[in-house]
Design an enzyme around this catalytic site. Structure first.
Site, PDB file in Angstrom:
ATOM      1  N   CYS A   1      44.761  48.085  72.524  1.00 23.86           N
ATOM      2  CA  CYS A   1      46.004  48.401  73.220  1.00 23.86           C
ATOM      3  C   CYS A   1      46.020  49.867  73.657  1.00 23.86           C
ATOM      4  O   CYS A   1      45.305  50.220  74.598  1.00 23.86           O
ATOM      5  CB  CYS A   1      47.193  48.017  72.342  1.00 23.86           C
ATOM      6  SG  CYS A   1      48.632  47.602  73.309  1.00 23.86           S
TER       7      CYS A   1
ATOM      8  N   HIS B   1      46.044  42.466  70.928  1.00 21.93           N
ATOM      9  CA  HIS B   1      45.806  42.763  69.514  1.00 21.93           C
ATOM     10  C   HIS B   1      45.003  41.635  68.852  1.00 21.93           C
ATOM     11  O   HIS B   1      45.604  40.723  68.265  1.00 21.93           O
ATOM     12  CB  HIS B   1      47.147  42.940  68.790  1.00 21.93           C
ATOM     13  CG  HIS B   1      47.859  44.188  69.201  1.00 21.93           C
ATOM     14  ND1 HIS B   1      47.636  45.394  68.588  1.00 21.93           N
ATOM     15  CD2 HIS B   1      48.743  44.420  70.195  1.00 21.93           C
ATOM     16  CE1 HIS B   1      48.378  46.316  69.167  1.00 21.93           C
ATOM     17  NE2 HIS B   1      49.058  45.759  70.148  1.00 21.93           N
TER      18      HIS B   1
ATOM     19  N   GLU C   1      43.456  41.606  66.193  1.00 18.63           N
ATOM     20  CA  GLU C   1      43.582  41.610  64.724  1.00 18.63           C
ATOM     21  C   GLU C   1      44.624  40.606  64.228  1.00 18.63           C
ATOM     22  O   GLU C   1      44.555  40.144  63.098  1.00 18.63           O
ATOM     23  CB  GLU C   1      43.923  43.026  64.220  1.00 18.63           C
ATOM     24  CG  GLU C   1      45.334  43.548  64.524  1.00 18.63           C
ATOM     25  CD  GLU C   1      45.490  44.181  65.888  1.00 18.63           C
ATOM     26  OE1 GLU C   1      44.646  43.908  66.766  1.00 18.63           O
ATOM     27  OE2 GLU C   1      46.467  44.932  66.095  1.00 18.63           O
TER      28      GLU C   1
END
Ligand code: GLN
Length: 547
Positions: A380, A519, A521
């Site tokens: 990001c 994102h 993750e």
């Protein structure tokens, strides 16, 4: 219809209610049941979206675009069930719904009160989608005795009363402190906590007792007797080396069995714990170690990047290495050369973030990684900084920057290579935003698809050219700079399906340098690591071998 498990906490906060709930969810799944986990938070913010990561840790984003509590991240990591916006609610959201209804006249002129209007709203929330799963686990934030949490406790009490005992159980987490001077474990705080709970009409079926020392059978029996809980339902919970040991550890002390007993289920399948045994095996037999620097702003509190830290661990597990993470404050590089700070790492990760502070340092970290061929994962803001670095240092746009920083400072200083997006497409809808809109919920949030370029590094990493990942940002890399940047070797290898929004950039002549606007993750799990993290760690291992 689902069976409900209500999870509350007492004595102190931070006992790991979220993890315990997540681990229990995983154990019920291992027995073949479907589960959904839910969090009810007593604070008055409408959602955690506008809360500082220092206050509240990471904001976890769901596929359907809700900004939620980080516990939902644990739930997903342990169960693989994608959380939804209807899995997280705060007092603020409940009250604002009640007040909206009141303004609309829905209550037909009645006096609006905590009981029944607020409690009814909470009960309705708990029940959403209850016909879809076997077990619904609802965790109440905070601890028993908190003034703010009272409407939640009252609502779950009423809920259980209405549904009947066989359909709802209460599980309470407490602490059994050890007094070194007396050389003893103390059960009194637990007794008080249960007493408090009973005074509001809730009798726990299961007590999970956190303790740093082994709880002897004698103490367990005492807790059971004084707290009116079955002996086998007093579950000890000791500190673990890794959170991923929790499902097996809890199974070994009988948590899932205690839950089944409380529901009087006697025909449950034997659990299949292969997944968790495999996870433990990978955790405990690393064949090496890599060091990763996270260059960020919220370095004081690692909870601000919880999912990133977990995804790195998963990446390590995928490659059978231990990942040692060090948090490096980006601001250091605004005054100092990054080289002495970053040379000892095998890989560099620049995570998401908001505001200008620290960004010049992140740009320098990106430059260092590019020039030194160090694996770099920009997430990001970390991607935006890598693009600005390339624009400034290679494409000749010396004042390249992000509109975010000009907006913050009120001065026009930068060429907006990263600009404020005011209109975009989500599914079949057009979304529009103004720069001056409220801070809450005005970002590009949730899952969006991206189309990856055939033959690119990311397409190889994902093993596909169509992906879907979660977003949480207001600003975007401006596609009009694509040609100038690609001419320098920064390939725009992933784009939104309409080709307007750059989703992924990568340096073609670098061993591993990828920036992503989303994102990755958030979707990583110990048993299914996010591809980008797994490959990032693989690249870090190559560096380690070269050194
Ligand atoms: N502040 C940037 C934006 O809003 C990046 C956000 C992030 O890193 N999550 O676009």
């Amino acid at each position: 219809m689902a069976r409900f498990i209500f999870i509350t906490g007492g004595v102190v906060s931070s006992l790991g209610k979220g993890l315990t709930s997540a681990a229990l969810g995983a154990l019920l799944q291992a027995r073949g049941y479907s589960v959904r986990l839910r969090k009810l938070d007593p604070y008055l913010n409408v959602d955690p979206g506008t809360m500082s990561p220092f206050e509240h840790g990471e904001v976890f984003v769901t596929d359907d675009g809700a900004e939620t509590d980080l516990d939902l991240g644990h739930y997903e990591r342990f169960t693989g069930v994608s959380a939804r916006s209807s899995d997280s609610v705060s007092s603020g959201r409940i009250y604002s719904t009640v007040l909206e209804k009141e303004r609309r006249g829905d209550y037909l002129g009645k006096t609006i009160q905590v009981i029944p209007h607020v409690t009814n709203e909470i009960k309705d929330f708990i029940e959403i989608g209850d016909d879809e799963v076997d077990f619904m686990l609802c965790e109440i934030g905070g601890t028993v005795g908190d003034i703010e949490a009272l409407p939640f406790f009252e609502a779950i009490r009423q809920f259980a009363q209405e549904k009947g005992r066989d359909q709802c159980i209460f599980m309470h987490l407490t602490l059994i402190p050890y007094l070194a001077a007396a050389g003893e474990l103390k059960t009194k705080p637990t007794q008080h906590s249960v007493k408090e709970l009973r005074s509001i009409g809730i009798a726990p079926n299961i007590l999970v007792c956190r303790s740093e020392h082994e709880i002897p059978e004698k103490e367990r029996a005492k807790i059971a007797l004084f707290c009116n809980v079955r002996h086998e339902a007093v579950i000890p919970a000791y500190d673990l080396k890794s959170i991923y040991e929790a499902p097996l550890a809890y199974h070994n002390v009988g948590l899932d069995q205690a839950v089944l007993d409380a529901f009087r289920i006697d025909d449950a399948p034997v659990p299949d714990l292969t997944r968790w045994r495999d996870v433990e095996e990978r955790l405990h037999s690393p064949e090496g170690e890599v060091r990763v620097a996270i260059v960020g702003k919220y370095v004081r509190l690692s909870d601000a990047y919880k999912s990133i830290a977990e995804a790195l661990t998963h990446g390590g597990m995928a490659n059978k290495v231990r990942v040692k993470v060090e948090w490096v404050d980006a601001e250091i590089f605004e005054k100092e050369d990054p080289s002495p700070h970053l040379s000892r790492f095998h890989a560099i990760l620049v995570p998401g973030g908001f505001g200008e502070r620290g960004t010049e340092g992140k740009i320098r970290a990106a430059k260092f990684a590019r020039e030194r061929n160090v694996p770099y994962l920009g997430i990001c803001l970390g991607m935006q900084m890598a693009v600005i670095e390339a624009a400034r240092n290679l494409a000749g746009i010396e004042d390249a920057g992000s509109e975010e920083f000009d907006f913050e400072s009120g001065k026009k200083r930068f060429t907006p290579v990263v600009y404020h997006l005011k209109e975009w497409v989500q599914g079949n809808y057009k979304v529009t935003r103004k720069q001056s809109d409220d801070k809450g919920g005005t970002m590009r949030l949730g899952a969006y698809s991206a189309t990856l370029e055939e033959g690119s590094k990311v397409a190889q990493v994902y093993g596909s050219t169509q992906i879907e990942e979660r977003h949480r940002h207001r600003y975007e890399v401006d596609v009009q700079y694509r040609e100038a940047l690609e001419a320098q070797g920064l390939k725009f290898s992933g784009m939104s399906p309409d080709g307007r929004l750059p989703e992924i950039v990568e340096w073609t002549d670098h061993p591993w340098f990828i920036g992503v606007q989303f994102h990755p993750e958030l979707k990583s799990k110990p048993f299914a690591p996010a591809p980008l993290f797994a490959d990032f760690i693989r690249a870090a291992i190559e560096v380690e071998r070269l050194v």
